[in-house]
Design an enzyme around this catalytic site. Sequence first.
Site, PDB file in Angstrom:
ATOM      1  N   LEU A  98       0.844  -1.202   0.000  1.00  7.29           N
ATOM      2  CA  LEU A  98       0.000   0.000   0.000  1.00  7.29           C
ATOM      3  C   LEU A  98       0.876   1.246   0.000  1.00  7.29           C
ATOM      4  CD1 LEU A  98      -3.000  -0.788   2.384  1.00  7.29           C
ATOM      5  CD2 LEU A  98      -2.980  -0.581  -0.088  1.00  7.29           C
ATOM      6  N   HIS A  99       1.547   1.468  -1.103  1.00  2.00           N
ATOM      7  CA  HIS A  99       2.318   2.701  -1.264  1.00  2.00           C
ATOM      8  C   HIS A  99       1.355   3.800  -1.708  1.00  2.00           C
ATOM      9  CE1 HIS A  99       2.347   2.329  -5.688  1.00  2.00           C
ATOM     10  NE2 HIS A  99       2.455   1.029  -5.458  1.00  2.00           N
TER      11      HIS A  99
END
Length: 91
Positions: free
Chosen positions: A16-17
Amino acid sequence: MPQVSRTVRIGSSHGLHARPAKIFAQAAKDAGIPITIAKDSGSPVNAASILGVIALGVEQGDYVTLTADGDDAEAALDKLSELLTTDHDAE
């Protein structure tokens, strides 16, 4: 209405960048009900907060638990779960 929780495995190959976190946080905000996300057994954060979501340091294959309160909690978690299991980096 009782709380609804769901545990899902992260599908994005880079976790989850910024980009998938933004998509997820916006969808959580749009749900209009309180939703939290927690990594493993860690403390939950507001799922609508992009900074909170990124700060979890979620990588591909990690498990997160979503919790929601409200009339549309099941539907909101269905949508958010689908976003989390999708590999947004493959697009």
